[in-house]
Enzyme design. Structure first.
Site, mmCIF file in Angstrom:
data_model
loop_
_atom_site.group_PDB
_atom_site.id
_atom_site.type_symbol
_atom_site.label_atom_id
_atom_site.label_comp_id
_atom_site.label_asym_id
_atom_site.label_seq_id
_atom_site.Cartn_x
_atom_site.Cartn_y
_atom_site.Cartn_z
ATOM 1 N N PRO A 175 0.819 -1.210 0.000
ATOM 2 C CA PRO A 175 0.000 0.000 0.000
ATOM 3 C C PRO A 175 0.851 1.258 0.000
ATOM 4 C CG PRO A 175 0.075 -0.936 2.197
ATOM 5 C CD PRO A 175 0.856 -1.853 1.325
ATOM 6 N N CYS A 176 1.328 1.682 -1.155
ATOM 7 C CA CYS A 176 2.335 2.740 -1.266
ATOM 8 C C CYS A 176 1.741 4.023 -1.851
ATOM 9 C CB CYS A 176 3.492 2.271 -2.141
ATOM 10 S SG CYS A 176 4.176 0.663 -1.646
ATOM 11 N N THR A 177 2.549 5.094 -1.870
ATOM 12 C CA THR A 177 2.180 6.353 -2.518
ATOM 13 C C THR A 177 3.332 6.788 -3.409
ATOM 14 O OG1 THR A 177 0.918 6.975 -0.540
ATOM 15 C CG2 THR A 177 1.357 8.702 -2.173
#
Length: 490
Positions: free
Chosen positions: A2-4
């Site tokens: 779950p990255c940005t």
């Protein structure tokens, strides 16, 4: 994961560099243990073996040197290397991956290629490639961002993937972003030079020129049969220009809590006059489904701006994690506790090419850490970045950063002043060391020796400042322990 992700074109950055950045966030209940590494050609395998999917892939000869941020042993034996991000000897950067989603219509037409273990007398069936594998399979073999897209696209078409991902590539001129479509298909779009993009665990590319992708490929690329794939499976939901997000992406209510607010906050920061702070604004608020894939920023973007957004807890809005208000914690923050590292690949165009590639690295939760510039034209990595162990100790940047964050978070209001001072001091001193060294660099100098020496100087400074901060944060946390008592009894 779950990255940005944040991408910044060369005409949108303050110094003409291209920037690609990503928070690498673990899933709930796990913290991968990471180090910064350089992989020399002699260390690259000739045949790649995936730990998770068991696929075996022969690799080209003559790989280039590249940096990476892998899991350490024995973590790597359990889940693979997960090299994550890096810059190669040709000054090409990539970050892999941004986990994204797609829809049942796509998955029915082109299912993911999942690993099937041996059972009932049947041999195992290898899966496709995934986040564990992509950097090792691609980065040592590409001379440009465009080549990165083409090589990864070829691998996806041949071996497939068991998950949906977005991957960013950059060189000194271009930034490309690739998104997988089902098990074997993919699309990629070039970021306009004067734009930025904020991406958060959703299929993000909106407008997509299918004609360009299968002809001139000036700004778009895709699987060769992408037009036929879209038409045969009735994936085009657009009434006007084709939207890849509508065709290939998914739409869930949880996006408005977990994903779109992060994009909204980044766009609000870079375009502050354009965005509402209201959760009820379905056009430009945090629950919008139509936030643009890329925008022109109101001002030039710096590395520090990128780090600030990737550290965001919605400060300055009603949704701030630390505000204590009725809407506090409503949305998933960008700067989450589960971040294990951030990488900002900066390919500069205002210094000699051999010393122009810098990867800004930090470990742990971005709210409480600091970024360190690391030259990537190197043969060695300072021990402070590379000697991470399975046992917690303060002789490396990874564990020191994790300890500082865990201690400071419990007393955020009291500790944040020390964190902010630390971040400013490290950034200022690191930039001063860079400027001083680069002024003395001449065309005939050995660039690798220069970069190795610069990294040692920078890391020596960072270690001292980090040790000092850890002492201060520990002291403050100790004074605020619940079993404290004010009577002086010394």
């Amino acid at each position: 994961m779950p990255c940005t992700t944040i991408l910044v074109g060369k005409n949108a950055s303050n110094n003409g560099s291209t920037l690609i950045a990503r928070n690498d966030d673990n899933g709930t209940g796990r913290f991968d243990i990471k180090k910064f590494a350089v992989v020399l050609p002699s260390m690259q395998p000739s045949v790649y073996h995936s730990v998770l999917s068991h696929v075996e892939i022969p690799l080209p000869a003559n790989p280039m040197r590249y940096t990476s941020v892998p899991n350490i042993e024995p973590e790597a034996k359990q889940r693979g290397l997960w090299a994550a991000s890096g810059i190669n000897a040709a000054n090409v950067a990539m970050t892999a991956t941004e986990t994204i989603t797609t829809n049942p219509r796509v998955l029915a037409a082109d299912p993911l290629v999942e690993y099937v273990p041996a059972a009932n007398g049947q041999p195992e069936k290898a899966g496709g490639i995934g986040e564990e594998d992509i950097v090792v399979l691609v980065l040592p073999y590409i001379q440009s961002a465009r080549e990165g897209v083409k090589r990864l696209g070829m691998l996806l078409e041949q071996y497939g993937t068991y998950e949906n991902n977005g991957i960013a590539f950059s060189d000194h001129d271009e930034i490309w972003y690739l998104e997988t479509v089902g098990g074997h298909h993919w699309i990629a779009r070039r970021l306009p030079d004067d734009c930025y993009s904020v991406i958060a665990n959703e299929f993000s590319i909106d407008f997509f020129d299918l004609e360009d992708a299968v002809t001139t490929q000036k700004n778009f690329m895709a699987s060769p049969d992408i037009q036929e794939f879209v038409e045969a499976n009735h994936l085009n939901l657009s009434k006007g220009k084709f939207s890849a997000r509508l065709a290939f992406g998914s739409h869930t209510d949880s996006d408005h809590v977990y994903n779109t607010p992060r994009v909204w906050y980044g766009q609000r920061y870079f375009n502050p006059s354009s965005f509402s702070a209201s959760a009820n604004d379905l056009v430009k608020g945090p629950a919008s489904d139509t936030l643009a894939w890329c925008l022109q920023p109101e001002n030039k973007i710096t590395v520090e701006d990128v780090k600030y957004v990737l550290s965001s807890t919605y400060q300055g809005t009603p949704y701030s994690v630390f505000s204590g208000g009725p809407q506090s914690g409503l949305f998933r923050p960008i700067g989450i506790n589960r971040t294990i590292f951030v990488s900002i690949a900066e390919l500069r165009n205002d210094v000699p090419a051999p010393i122009s590639a810098v990867e800004w690295i930090a470990f742990g939760s971005n709210v409480y850490n600091t970024i360190v510039p690391v030259y990537t034209n190197i043969n060695t990595v300072p021990a402070y970045l590379s000697n991470t162990t399975m046992t917690v100790n303060t002789n490396n940047f990874y564990w020191s950063s994790r300890l500082i964050a865990a201690l400071a978070d419990a007393h955020h209001d009291q500790e944040i002043i020390y964190i902010e001072r630390y971040q400013e001091v490290v950034d200022s001193k690191a930039r001063a060391l860079m400027l001083e060294g680069e002024k003395a660099f001449h065309a005939g100098d050995n660039a690798v020796d220069f970069c190795d020496a610069q990294n040692q100087k920078i890391c020596a400074m960072v270690q001292k400042e980090t040790d000092d901060l850890l002492y201060q944060v520990l002291f403050t946390a100790s004074m605020l322990m619940k079993n404290g008592y004010a009577r002086a009894d010394n």
